[in-house]
Design a protein around this motif. Structure first.
Motif, short mmCIF file in Angstrom:
data_model
loop_
_atom_site.label_atom_id
_atom_site.label_comp_id
_atom_site.label_asym_id
_atom_site.label_seq_id
_atom_site.Cartn_x
_atom_site.Cartn_y
_atom_site.Cartn_z
N THR A 1 1.15 -1.11 0.06
CA THR A 1 -0.19 -0.13 -0.10
C THR A 1 0.92 1.52 0.19
N GLU A 2 0.01 2.77 -0.07
CA GLU A 2 1.10 3.53 -0.28
C GLU A 2 1.80 3.84 0.89
N GLU A 3 0.87 3.21 2.17
CA GLU A 3 2.01 4.64 3.48
C GLU A 3 2.56 2.97 4.02
N GLN A 4 2.57 1.54 3.08
CA GLN A 4 3.91 1.01 3.22
C GLN A 4 5.00 1.31 2.96
N SER A 5 4.87 1.85 2.25
CA SER A 5 5.97 2.79 0.51
C SER A 5 6.60 3.78 1.52
N LEU A 6 5.94 4.69 1.71
CA LEU A 6 6.25 5.44 2.49
C LEU A 6 7.12 5.23 4.38
N ARG A 7 6.31 4.18 4.62
CA ARG A 7 7.08 3.53 5.87
C ARG A 7 8.54 3.49 5.74
N ILE A 8 8.88 2.38 4.51
CA ILE A 8 9.80 1.72 4.21
C ILE A 8 10.95 2.87 3.95
N ASP A 9 10.33 3.74 3.11
CA ASP A 9 11.57 4.83 3.01
C ASP A 9 11.72 5.83 3.79
N GLN A 10 11.12 6.06 4.71
CA GLN A 10 11.69 7.42 5.75
C GLN A 10 12.40 6.02 6.69
#
Length: 89
Positions: A54-63
């Motif tokens: 999901t977009e949230e998971q991708s954002l968390r991984i990037d952070q």
């Protein structure tokens, strides 16, 4: 008289002959045998599920990646100990 004569007529290594014949059969007399890799259906399913983030998971991984790269990522030893405790009991 030599006791340790290795040039005797009966000096045969049965493993050497077995290995050579098994290799020749595996090669199919085409030359060298080639390695093959087979990926199970479960592994293919897991690989497919890995891309469905999901977009949230991708954002968390990037952070997380950026904080590790910058050296600001902090590991809480207490949380790790809590997660490992059930496996040690």
């Amino acid at each position: 008289m030599k006791i340790n004569d290795n040039g005797r007529i009966g000096n045969v290594n049965p493993y050497k002959k077995t290995g050579e014949s098994a290799f020749a059969q595996a090669a199919g007399k085409k030359g060298k045998a080639k390695d093959q890799v087979e990926i199970s259906a479960e592994a293919k399913e897991l690989l497919g599920a890995q891309g469905n983030r999901t977009e949230e998971q991708s954002l968390r991984i990037d952070q997380l990646k950026s904080s590790v790269a910058s050296g600001t990522y902090h590991v809480d030893a207490g949380k790790i100990a809590e997660k490992m405790l059930p496996y040690l009991k």
